[in-house]
Design a protein around this motif. Structure first.
Motif, PDB file in Angstrom:
ATOM      1  N   TYR A 143     -59.496 -15.086  53.061  1.00 41.09           N
ATOM      2  CA  TYR A 143     -58.397 -14.972  54.011  1.00 41.09           C
ATOM      3  C   TYR A 143     -58.663 -15.881  55.204  1.00 41.09           C
ATOM      4  O   TYR A 143     -59.823 -16.154  55.556  1.00 41.09           O
ATOM      5  CB  TYR A 143     -58.223 -13.521  54.478  1.00 41.09           C
ATOM      6  CG  TYR A 143     -57.626 -12.631  53.403  1.00 41.09           C
ATOM      7  CD1 TYR A 143     -56.250 -12.559  53.220  1.00 41.09           C
ATOM      8  CD2 TYR A 143     -58.448 -11.905  52.551  1.00 41.09           C
ATOM      9  CE1 TYR A 143     -55.696 -11.766  52.225  1.00 41.09           C
ATOM     10  CE2 TYR A 143     -57.910 -11.109  51.556  1.00 41.09           C
ATOM     11  CZ  TYR A 143     -56.530 -11.044  51.394  1.00 41.09           C
ATOM     12  OH  TYR A 143     -55.988 -10.261  50.398  1.00 41.09           O
ATOM     13  N   ASP A 144     -57.583 -16.320  55.829  1.00 40.17           N
ATOM     14  CA  ASP A 144     -57.685 -17.273  56.937  1.00 40.17           C
ATOM     15  C   ASP A 144     -57.560 -16.626  58.309  1.00 40.17           C
ATOM     16  O   ASP A 144     -57.918 -17.243  59.315  1.00 40.17           O
ATOM     17  CB  ASP A 144     -56.588 -18.341  56.798  1.00 40.17           C
ATOM     18  CG  ASP A 144     -56.707 -19.100  55.491  1.00 40.17           C
ATOM     19  OD1 ASP A 144     -57.639 -19.913  55.374  1.00 40.17           O
ATOM     20  OD2 ASP A 144     -55.891 -18.852  54.579  1.00 40.17           O
ATOM     21  N   LEU A 145     -57.056 -15.375  58.350  1.00 37.26           N
ATOM     22  CA  LEU A 145     -56.813 -14.731  59.642  1.00 37.26           C
ATOM     23  C   LEU A 145     -56.596 -13.244  59.423  1.00 37.26           C
ATOM     24  O   LEU A 145     -56.106 -12.823  58.367  1.00 37.26           O
ATOM     25  CB  LEU A 145     -55.559 -15.325  60.302  1.00 37.26           C
ATOM     26  CG  LEU A 145     -55.286 -14.916  61.754  1.00 37.26           C
ATOM     27  CD1 LEU A 145     -56.265 -15.611  62.705  1.00 37.26           C
ATOM     28  CD2 LEU A 145     -53.849 -15.250  62.168  1.00 37.26           C
ATOM     29  N   MET A 155     -51.787 -20.545  53.688  1.00 36.36           N
ATOM     30  CA  MET A 155     -52.792 -19.694  54.317  1.00 36.36           C
ATOM     31  C   MET A 155     -52.514 -18.223  54.009  1.00 36.36           C
ATOM     32  O   MET A 155     -51.385 -17.827  53.728  1.00 36.36           O
ATOM     33  CB  MET A 155     -52.819 -19.918  55.833  1.00 36.36           C
ATOM     34  CG  MET A 155     -53.504 -21.192  56.271  1.00 36.36           C
ATOM     35  SD  MET A 155     -53.639 -21.258  58.077  1.00 36.36           S
ATOM     36  CE  MET A 155     -54.799 -22.608  58.288  1.00 36.36           C
ATOM     37  N   ARG A 156     -53.575 -17.415  54.106  1.00 37.45           N
ATOM     38  CA  ARG A 156     -53.473 -15.984  53.842  1.00 37.45           C
ATOM     39  C   ARG A 156     -53.879 -15.214  55.100  1.00 37.45           C
ATOM     40  O   ARG A 156     -54.903 -15.523  55.716  1.00 37.45           O
ATOM     41  CB  ARG A 156     -54.379 -15.575  52.682  1.00 37.45           C
ATOM     42  CG  ARG A 156     -54.086 -16.279  51.368  1.00 37.45           C
ATOM     43  CD  ARG A 156     -54.897 -15.638  50.253  1.00 37.45           C
ATOM     44  NE  ARG A 156     -54.688 -16.333  48.985  1.00 37.45           N
ATOM     45  CZ  ARG A 156     -55.614 -17.097  48.397  1.00 37.45           C
ATOM     46  NH1 ARG A 156     -56.802 -17.237  48.944  1.00 37.45           N
ATOM     47  NH2 ARG A 156     -55.350 -17.686  47.234  1.00 37.45           N
ATOM     48  N   VAL A 157     -53.081 -14.198  55.446  1.00 32.12           N
ATOM     49  CA  VAL A 157     -53.350 -13.399  56.647  1.00 32.12           C
ATOM     50  C   VAL A 157     -53.350 -11.924  56.279  1.00 32.12           C
ATOM     51  O   VAL A 157     -52.548 -11.472  55.460  1.00 32.12           O
ATOM     52  CB  VAL A 157     -52.312 -13.705  57.750  1.00 32.12           C
ATOM     53  CG1 VAL A 157     -50.890 -13.492  57.263  1.00 32.12           C
ATOM     54  CG2 VAL A 157     -52.568 -12.862  59.003  1.00 32.12           C
ATOM     55  N   ALA A 213     -48.925 -12.932  53.438  1.00 36.14           N
ATOM     56  CA  ALA A 213     -49.332 -11.826  54.304  1.00 36.14           C
ATOM     57  C   ALA A 213     -49.646 -10.598  53.465  1.00 36.14           C
ATOM     58  O   ALA A 213     -48.847 -10.194  52.622  1.00 36.14           O
ATOM     59  CB  ALA A 213     -48.234 -11.504  55.311  1.00 36.14           C
ATOM     60  N   LEU A 255     -49.794 -16.735  65.976  1.00 34.19           N
ATOM     61  CA  LEU A 255     -49.515 -16.674  64.537  1.00 34.19           C
ATOM     62  C   LEU A 255     -48.771 -17.915  64.055  1.00 34.19           C
ATOM     63  O   LEU A 255     -49.134 -18.510  63.030  1.00 34.19           O
ATOM     64  CB  LEU A 255     -48.710 -15.415  64.224  1.00 34.19           C
ATOM     65  CG  LEU A 255     -49.415 -14.085  64.522  1.00 34.19           C
ATOM     66  CD1 LEU A 255     -48.483 -12.914  64.245  1.00 34.19           C
ATOM     67  CD2 LEU A 255     -50.693 -13.954  63.714  1.00 34.19           C
ATOM     68  N   LEU A 306     -44.760 -12.466  60.886  1.00 37.21           N
ATOM     69  CA  LEU A 306     -45.383 -12.660  59.573  1.00 37.21           C
ATOM     70  C   LEU A 306     -44.338 -12.765  58.472  1.00 37.21           C
ATOM     71  O   LEU A 306     -44.471 -13.580  57.549  1.00 37.21           O
ATOM     72  CB  LEU A 306     -46.365 -11.530  59.269  1.00 37.21           C
ATOM     73  CG  LEU A 306     -47.635 -11.485  60.130  1.00 37.21           C
ATOM     74  CD1 LEU A 306     -48.539 -10.348  59.668  1.00 37.21           C
ATOM     75  CD2 LEU A 306     -48.381 -12.814  60.091  1.00 37.21           C
ATOM     76  N   VAL A 329     -46.674 -18.842  53.876  1.00 39.49           N
ATOM     77  CA  VAL A 329     -47.841 -18.065  54.292  1.00 39.49           C
ATOM     78  C   VAL A 329     -47.862 -16.761  53.499  1.00 39.49           C
ATOM     79  O   VAL A 329     -46.820 -16.147  53.278  1.00 39.49           O
ATOM     80  CB  VAL A 329     -47.806 -17.774  55.809  1.00 39.49           C
ATOM     81  CG1 VAL A 329     -48.891 -16.787  56.208  1.00 39.49           C
ATOM     82  CG2 VAL A 329     -47.941 -19.075  56.600  1.00 39.49           C
ATOM     83  N   LEU A 375     -51.060 -20.346  61.623  1.00 38.65           N
ATOM     84  CA  LEU A 375     -50.829 -20.172  60.187  1.00 38.65           C
ATOM     85  C   LEU A 375     -49.940 -21.270  59.624  1.00 38.65           C
ATOM     86  O   LEU A 375     -48.873 -21.566  60.172  1.00 38.65           O
ATOM     87  CB  LEU A 375     -50.207 -18.800  59.926  1.00 38.65           C
ATOM     88  CG  LEU A 375     -51.133 -17.606  60.208  1.00 38.65           C
ATOM     89  CD1 LEU A 375     -50.343 -16.301  60.188  1.00 38.65           C
ATOM     90  CD2 LEU A 375     -52.279 -17.565  59.202  1.00 38.65           C
ATOM     91  N   ARG A 376     -50.376 -21.846  58.509  1.00 37.65           N
ATOM     92  CA  ARG A 376     -49.645 -22.920  57.844  1.00 37.65           C
ATOM     93  C   ARG A 376     -49.429 -22.550  56.380  1.00 37.65           C
ATOM     94  O   ARG A 376     -50.109 -21.661  55.845  1.00 37.65           O
ATOM     95  CB  ARG A 376     -50.433 -24.222  57.978  1.00 37.65           C
ATOM     96  CG  ARG A 376     -50.552 -24.688  59.443  1.00 37.65           C
ATOM     97  CD  ARG A 376     -51.582 -25.791  59.620  1.00 37.65           C
ATOM     98  NE  ARG A 376     -51.691 -26.204  61.016  1.00 37.65           N
ATOM     99  CZ  ARG A 376     -52.396 -25.575  61.931  1.00 37.65           C
ATOM    100  NH1 ARG A 376     -53.072 -24.482  61.616  1.00 37.65           N
ATOM    101  NH2 ARG A 376     -52.440 -26.022  63.173  1.00 37.65           N
TER     102      ARG A 376
END
Length: 398
Positions: free
Chosen positions: A151-153, A100-102, A126, A92, A116, A124, A96-97
């Motif tokens: 979303y990125d992850l 970014m969206r997780v 979340a 994580l 998170l 980030v 994640l930078r």
């Protein structure tokens, strides 16, 4: 009241760590410390050095084979670290930078939620997807989220450490693949108990711990990588790897990229032995035995007056992990009373407050009981009798 644990005990806390371990685990660790002990990649080609190298390499092979490793189970794509919490942080915090969206679920352990929350402080975003009252994530909820924005992850616990609910991983993985969203799996409760094929599922990273279903010692865990995803992740720790010593920057090659410093070699050797035991015993046999234990426990639990059991009420779609309360009783006091009779459980919030909120058992938590492969039916019967007796004593003290 005298604590009877020294005389006899019934261990029912396998969701925290499996016990007992297969005898071969302790034997392998003792043999390594007594007769081996060479460091990894920090010696010559002596027999002692090569034995360490081979043990670590074989452990990677076995993990890749068990968990569905990429490119035919290439051992390079298995990173070994201290535990699954470290593994999740490597993934994580390394991927994640800011901006970014997780995505994650409302049934996660703090091993996911706390990293998170820390990453949110650096920009980030979340999003926690709500699960149902039995702990399940409806794939339609995920589909709606993926359709609404990019979303990125996504990071997901395969099964709950609170109530044992197993998520519909096949459907979730398919949705993530189709949307091009990398999926990271927390397999703390399922690796070694349920079959997992990371390649078939298209997982970007599978994080595991060695001391639960994998039957190894504490202090060892790791990550099974999709190599393309691993190339996008920055190492959390840099330093000596025993390799590429001519350069002053961290190697990009796996597994060296994520493995700086001396590893827990006794832990790796113990895990290696445990994996051999799992191969001989068989995942299906382990899962079926634990399923039967869970069914017997559920049947007995239903006969106890005042039981409040969140999550799934049968064994379909769950593991034998049960967090419950008895109406009118504090689960901490109940757990203490049972421990004095030699029954080992775990009361409280189980490092998963948002899961308890989802299940409706926050803030009191629950008394968690988690039998394992070596638990016997007689031990469960004794526990249920002890539970009923302890509840009566607490409700009607003399």
């Amino acid at each position: 009241m005298e604590n009877k644990l020294s005389e006899t005990s019934v261990y029912l806390n396998n969701a925290a760590t499996t016990w007992p371990k297969p005898p071969c685990v302790g034997e392998a660790i003792a043999k390594f410390l007594s007769h081996g002990g060479a460091n990894l990649g920090r010696g010559t080609s002596s027999s002692r050095d090569m034995e360490t190298l081979n043990a670590v390499l074989d452990c990677r092979f076995r993990l890749a084979n068990l968990l569905g490793g990429y490119e035919g189970g290439d051992p390079r794509y298995v990173t070994l670290c201290s535990n699954i919490t470290e593994a999740l942080n490597v993934v994580l915090r390394g991927f994640l930078r800011p901006g970014m969206r997780v995505l994650t679920s409302s049934m996660e352990h703090n091993a996911v939620i706390r990293p998170l929350r820390r990453l949110e402080q650096s920009g980030v975003e979340a999003t926690v997807l709500p699960c149902s009252s039995d702990g399940s994530l409806d794939p339609r909820t995920l589909a709606d989220a993926l359709a609404s924005r990019r979303y990125d992850l996504m990071v997901l616990a395969h099964a709950s450490n609170v109530c044992g609910t197993v998520q519909p991983l096949d459907s979730i993985a398919e949705l993530c693949r189709n949307a091009g969203v990398p999926l990271v799996l927390d397999s703390a409760q399922t690796a070694g108990i349920l079959p997992i094929d990371a390649t078939a599922l298209g997982l970007s990273a599978l994080c595991f711990t060695g001391h639960k279903g994998l039957m190894g010692p504490q202090g060892i865990g790791g990550i099974l990588w999709n190599p393309d995803f691993a190339a996008q992740v920055e190492p959390l720790v840099t330093g000596g790897t025993g390799s590429y010593s001519h350069i002053e920057t961290q190697p990009e090659e796996l597994p060296d990229k994520f493995e700086s410093g001396t590893p827990n070699l006794p832990g790796i050797v113990g895990l290696h032995a445990a994996l051999g035991w799992i191969e001989e015993t068989g995942i299906q046999r382990i899962a079926e035995h634990e399923r039967k234990l869970g069914g017997a426990f559920l049947e007995g639990l239903s006969r106890i007056e005042g039981i409040l059991l969140p999550g799934k009420q049968g064994m379909e779609g769950r593991l034998p992990v049960f967090s419950f309360n008895i109406e009118g009783l504090d689960n901490g006091l109940l757990g203490d009373a049972l421990s004095r009779e030699g029954f080992e459980t775990r009361p409280g919030l189980h490092c998963a407050p948002i899961a308890h909120k989802t299940l409706g058992s926050f803030p009191q938590g629950g008394l968690r009981v988690s039998p394992g492969y070596f638990t016997t039916n007689r031990e469960l019967e004794d526990f249920l009798e002890g539970l009923s007796a302890a509840a009566k004593r607490l409700k009607h003290p003399a």
